[in-house]
Write an enzyme that holds these catalytic residues in place. Sequence first.
Site, mmCIF file in Angstrom:
data_model
loop_
_atom_site.group_PDB
_atom_site.id
_atom_site.type_symbol
_atom_site.label_atom_id
_atom_site.label_comp_id
_atom_site.label_asym_id
_atom_site.label_seq_id
_atom_site.Cartn_x
_atom_site.Cartn_y
_atom_site.Cartn_z
ATOM 1 N N GLU A 1 -20.786 4.412 43.668
ATOM 2 C CA GLU A 1 -19.354 5.199 42.707
ATOM 3 C C GLU A 1 -18.850 5.012 42.234
ATOM 4 O OE1 GLU A 1 -19.555 8.709 46.143
ATOM 5 O OE2 GLU A 1 -19.509 6.837 47.629
ATOM 6 N N SER B 1 -13.302 2.660 50.494
ATOM 7 C CA SER B 1 -14.406 3.913 51.053
ATOM 8 C C SER B 1 -13.308 5.205 51.279
ATOM 9 C CB SER B 1 -14.958 3.850 52.976
ATOM 10 O OG SER B 1 -14.983 1.933 52.609
ATOM 11 N N HIS C 1 -17.131 1.925 43.967
ATOM 12 C CA HIS C 1 -17.544 1.327 45.535
ATOM 13 C C HIS C 1 -18.684 1.201 45.855
ATOM 14 C CE1 HIS C 1 -18.410 4.076 49.542
ATOM 15 N NE2 HIS C 1 -17.937 2.834 50.301
ATOM 16 N N ASN D 1 -19.579 8.254 52.114
ATOM 17 C CA ASN D 1 -18.404 8.967 52.978
ATOM 18 C C ASN D 1 -18.278 10.117 53.707
ATOM 19 O OD1 ASN D 1 -19.210 5.872 53.537
ATOM 20 N ND2 ASN D 1 -17.437 5.527 52.611
HETATM 21 C C1 LIG Z 1 -19.348 3.034 54.534
HETATM 22 C C2 LIG Z 1 -19.286 2.870 52.802
HETATM 23 O O1 LIG Z 1 -18.447 2.745 52.443
HETATM 24 C C3 LIG Z 1 -20.414 3.097 52.220
HETATM 25 C C4 LIG Z 1 -21.444 2.335 52.736
HETATM 26 O O2 LIG Z 1 -22.171 1.369 52.864
HETATM 27 S S1 LIG Z 1 -22.401 2.927 53.963
HETATM 28 C C5 LIG Z 1 -23.951 2.202 54.662
HETATM 29 C C6 LIG Z 1 -24.818 2.168 53.374
HETATM 30 N N1 LIG Z 1 -26.641 1.547 53.950
HETATM 31 C C7 LIG Z 1 -26.894 1.905 54.337
HETATM 32 O O3 LIG Z 1 -27.150 3.374 54.736
HETATM 33 C C8 LIG Z 1 -28.215 1.269 55.044
HETATM 34 C C9 LIG Z 1 -29.125 1.429 55.555
HETATM 35 N N2 LIG Z 1 -30.010 0.131 55.793
HETATM 36 C C10 LIG Z 1 -31.408 -0.159 55.024
HETATM 37 O O4 LIG Z 1 -31.360 0.578 53.840
HETATM 38 C C11 LIG Z 1 -31.794 -1.370 56.285
HETATM 39 O O5 LIG Z 1 -31.843 -1.291 57.628
HETATM 40 C C12 LIG Z 1 -32.125 -2.614 55.801
HETATM 41 C C13 LIG Z 1 -32.008 -2.664 53.508
HETATM 42 C C14 LIG Z 1 -30.060 -2.895 55.527
HETATM 43 C C15 LIG Z 1 -32.876 -3.361 55.644
HETATM 44 O O6 LIG Z 1 -33.884 -3.379 56.117
HETATM 45 P P1 LIG Z 1 -34.976 -3.868 57.127
HETATM 46 O O7 LIG Z 1 -36.583 -3.544 56.282
HETATM 47 O O8 LIG Z 1 -34.817 -3.636 58.564
HETATM 48 O O9 LIG Z 1 -35.199 -5.585 56.355
HETATM 49 P P2 LIG Z 1 -35.564 -6.020 55.175
HETATM 50 O O10 LIG Z 1 -36.744 -5.993 55.860
HETATM 51 O O11 LIG Z 1 -34.531 -7.628 56.843
HETATM 52 O O12 LIG Z 1 -34.205 -6.335 54.746
HETATM 53 C C16 LIG Z 1 -35.168 -5.582 53.310
HETATM 54 C C17 LIG Z 1 -35.087 -6.090 52.176
HETATM 55 O O13 LIG Z 1 -33.185 -6.359 51.776
HETATM 56 C C18 LIG Z 1 -33.245 -7.826 51.377
HETATM 57 N N3 LIG Z 1 -32.170 -7.956 51.990
HETATM 58 C C19 LIG Z 1 -31.271 -7.405 53.451
HETATM 59 N N4 LIG Z 1 -30.229 -8.082 53.863
HETATM 60 C C20 LIG Z 1 -29.618 -8.742 52.481
HETATM 61 C C21 LIG Z 1 -29.027 -9.244 51.756
HETATM 62 N N5 LIG Z 1 -27.282 -8.886 52.450
HETATM 63 N N6 LIG Z 1 -28.932 -9.659 50.494
HETATM 64 C C22 LIG Z 1 -29.610 -10.611 49.965
HETATM 65 N N7 LIG Z 1 -30.985 -9.432 50.383
HETATM 66 C C23 LIG Z 1 -30.915 -8.505 51.799
HETATM 67 C C24 LIG Z 1 -34.153 -8.023 52.787
HETATM 68 O O14 LIG Z 1 -34.751 -9.422 52.058
HETATM 69 C C25 LIG Z 1 -35.764 -7.618 52.006
HETATM 70 O O15 LIG Z 1 -36.108 -7.917 51.165
HETATM 71 P P3 LIG Z 1 -37.695 -7.871 50.557
HETATM 72 O O16 LIG Z 1 -37.801 -6.116 50.347
HETATM 73 O O17 LIG Z 1 -38.156 -8.416 49.827
HETATM 74 O O18 LIG Z 1 -38.528 -8.269 51.374
HETATM 75 N N1 LIG Z 2 -18.391 -2.028 55.891
HETATM 76 C C1 LIG Z 2 -18.667 -1.089 54.590
HETATM 77 O O1 LIG Z 2 -20.343 -1.267 54.726
HETATM 78 C C2 LIG Z 2 -18.294 -1.130 53.378
HETATM 79 C C3 LIG Z 2 -17.096 -1.239 53.473
HETATM 80 N N2 LIG Z 2 -16.278 -0.939 52.188
HETATM 81 C C4 LIG Z 2 -15.081 -1.421 51.937
HETATM 82 O O2 LIG Z 2 -14.566 -2.877 51.566
HETATM 83 C C5 LIG Z 2 -13.450 -2.899 51.896
HETATM 84 C C6 LIG Z 2 -13.870 -4.197 52.765
HETATM 85 O O3 LIG Z 2 -14.527 -3.958 54.142
HETATM 86 P P1 LIG Z 2 -15.127 -4.808 54.762
HETATM 87 O O4 LIG Z 2 -15.807 -5.783 54.228
HETATM 88 O O5 LIG Z 2 -16.823 -3.881 55.718
HETATM 89 O O6 LIG Z 2 -14.030 -5.344 55.507
HETATM 90 P P2 LIG Z 2 -13.890 -6.839 56.624
HETATM 91 O O7 LIG Z 2 -13.796 -7.124 57.678
HETATM 92 O O8 LIG Z 2 -15.893 -7.662 56.433
HETATM 93 O O9 LIG Z 2 -13.228 -8.169 55.607
HETATM 94 C C7 LIG Z 2 -12.446 -7.707 55.140
HETATM 95 C C8 LIG Z 2 -11.614 -9.158 54.386
HETATM 96 O O10 LIG Z 2 -11.096 -8.359 53.957
HETATM 97 C C9 LIG Z 2 -9.582 -9.914 54.404
HETATM 98 N N3 LIG Z 2 -8.463 -9.965 53.867
HETATM 99 C C10 LIG Z 2 -7.167 -8.757 54.415
HETATM 100 N N4 LIG Z 2 -6.582 -8.473 54.372
HETATM 101 C C11 LIG Z 2 -6.580 -9.758 53.001
HETATM 102 C C12 LIG Z 2 -5.319 -9.480 51.914
HETATM 103 N N5 LIG Z 2 -4.490 -9.324 51.985
HETATM 104 N N6 LIG Z 2 -5.685 -10.358 51.179
HETATM 105 C C13 LIG Z 2 -7.031 -10.761 51.271
HETATM 106 N N7 LIG Z 2 -8.122 -10.888 52.096
HETATM 107 C C14 LIG Z 2 -7.212 -9.400 52.879
HETATM 108 C C15 LIG Z 2 -10.312 -9.767 55.947
HETATM 109 O O11 LIG Z 2 -9.591 -11.512 56.593
HETATM 110 P P3 LIG Z 2 -9.157 -11.197 57.980
HETATM 111 O O12 LIG Z 2 -10.797 -11.475 58.187
HETATM 112 O O13 LIG Z 2 -8.785 -12.802 57.810
HETATM 113 O O14 LIG Z 2 -8.685 -10.128 58.267
HETATM 114 C C16 LIG Z 2 -11.353 -10.204 55.801
HETATM 115 O O15 LIG Z 2 -11.883 -11.197 55.782
HETATM 116 C C17 LIG Z 2 -12.964 -1.865 52.747
HETATM 117 O O16 LIG Z 2 -11.967 -1.415 51.534
HETATM 118 C C18 LIG Z 2 -13.699 -1.280 53.234
HETATM 119 O O17 LIG Z 2 -13.706 0.330 53.875
HETATM 120 C C19 LIG Z 2 -17.563 -0.460 51.924
HETATM 121 C C20 LIG Z 2 -17.769 -0.294 51.173
HETATM 122 C C21 LIG Z 2 -18.886 -0.345 52.280
#
Ligand SMILES: CC(=O)CC(=O)SCCNC(=O)CCNC(=O)[C@H](O)C(C)(C)COP(=O)(O)OP(=O)(O)OC[C@H]1O[C@@H](n2cnc3c(N)ncnc32)[C@H](O)[C@@H]1OP(=O)(O)O
Ligand SMILES: NC(=O)C1=CN([C@@H]2O[C@H](COP(=O)(O)OP(=O)(O)OC[C@H]3O[C@@H](n4cnc5c(N)ncnc54)[C@H](OP(=O)(O)O)[C@@H]3O)[C@@H](O)[C@H]2O)C=CC1
Length: 291
Positions: free
Chosen positions: A152, A119, A140, A190
């Site tokens: 990304e 991330s 990403h 992010n």
């Molecule tokens: C941290 C990082 O590095 C980067 C990041 O990822 S930052 C985070 C980015 N993500 C976001 O910002 C998510 C924000 N949230 C959302 O967009 C919405 O709340 C959400 C899509 C997660 C859920 O939406 P919702 O309307 O509340 O729920 P819900 O109706 O259950 O789901 C919407 C759709 O997604 C589908 N869905 C949800 N989760 C799913 C999953 N894990 N797998 C497959 N489908 C899924 C549902 O089936 C549903 O499909 P339909 O439109 O066909 O009915």
């Molecule tokens: N969460 C998010 O929304 C997003 C996350 N990311 C990125 O994706 C990556 C994973 O995040 P996320 O899936 O949320 O994290 P989770 O904590 O859900 O999963 C990480 C997984 O990696 C496993 N793990 C740790 N060390 C090792 C290793 N050495 N070898 C193999 N597996 C290992 C962990 O095992 P254990 O549980 O046993 O420690 C766990 O199952 C991070 O780099 C995060 O920044 C990117 C986009 C969105």
Amino acid sequence: MQIQTVGIVGAGQMGNGIAHVFALAGFDVLMTDISRESLDAAIALIDRNLERQVSRGKITAEAKAAAMARISTTMTLTDLGQTDLVIEAATERETVKQAIFEDLQPHLKPSTILTSNTSSISITRLASRTDRPEKFMGFHFMNPVPVMQLVELIRGIATDDETYRTMLAVVEKLGKTAASAEDFPAFIVNRILMPMINEAVYTLYEGVGNVRSIDESMKLGANHPMGPLELADFIGLDTCLAIMNVLHDGLADTKYRPCPLLTKYVEAGWLGRKTGRGFYDYRGEVPVPTR
Ligand SMILES: CC(=O)CC(=O)SCCNC(=O)CCNC(=O)[C@H](O)C(C)(C)COP(=O)(O)OP(=O)(O)OC[C@H]1O[C@@H](n2cnc3c(N)ncnc32)[C@H](O)[C@@H]1OP(=O)(O)O
Ligand SMILES: NC(=O)C1=CN([C@@H]2O[C@H](COP(=O)(O)OP(=O)(O)OC[C@H]3O[C@@H](n4cnc5c(N)ncnc54)[C@H](OP(=O)(O)O)[C@@H]3O)[C@@H](O)[C@H]2O)C=CC1
């Protein structure tokens, strides 16, 4: 280069979502994790999420069965050495990621492309520790992977054009949209999203609002699908804190200072949905705010 086999390291929330979309798009997936329980849980979750897509008419039952048959798991990281593309999706900690690439390196075929789903961490730095910085990229995905359209693509300083073109073609085959970002801390999404989440935690910390009022304000007042605290719990508070630390260290600007309350939640092990408690407590029937 043609990509057919894909190795995924880390079967957490991102790893299982990435395996899901690759298998559905016709790639052969080999997933590994340090915990057998995490691998088993990932397979069960992929099955459930595919089933939901079947029940909503998004995919056929045959497509689901074919996707499940394309996913296998292993506890041996080095088994991934013969795949065409490795996607590292382990915990957001640089030392963890470095160790994975180091352990994998002697077992890789020369053509394998290495990517990280990080991330925030420098792609150039991760790549420089491998024998193939020109075949290394940031890849990403957004959470939840099966739903979110964006991927990304981040080139390190040494990434070559062929690798970039290959990854663009992979994103296209997944039916997703690529956005290119330069390799600076936390890239694009992010860089913008995480300071907003951190500010929401400051808003809570300073008592401007409580968990519910902050989330309701951003959902109803800014049309965000989830409130920032709900989204932080969804991402994982450990991941949010790790990203803020990369921004703070990498850009050396106090505006990225992680909120002490975010640190406290992580220190408590209250990491959000994945541990059952964060800004909300998920252990009951409905999520209950913890502040
Ligand atoms: C941290 C990082 O590095 C980067 C990041 O990822 S930052 C985070 C980015 N993500 C976001 O910002 C998510 C924000 N949230 C959302 O967009 C919405 O709340 C959400 C899509 C997660 C859920 O939406 P919702 O309307 O509340 O729920 P819900 O109706 O259950 O789901 C919407 C759709 O997604 C589908 N869905 C949800 N989760 C799913 C999953 N894990 N797998 C497959 N489908 C899924 C549902 O089936 C549903 O499909 P339909 O439109 O066909 O009915
Ligand atoms: N969460 C998010 O929304 C997003 C996350 N990311 C990125 O994706 C990556 C994973 O995040 P996320 O899936 O949320 O994290 P989770 O904590 O859900 O999963 C990480 C997984 O990696 C496993 N793990 C740790 N060390 C090792 C290793 N050495 N070898 C193999 N597996 C290992 C962990 O095992 P254990 O549980 O046993 O420690 C766990 O199952 C991070 O780099 C995060 O920044 C990117 C986009 C969105």
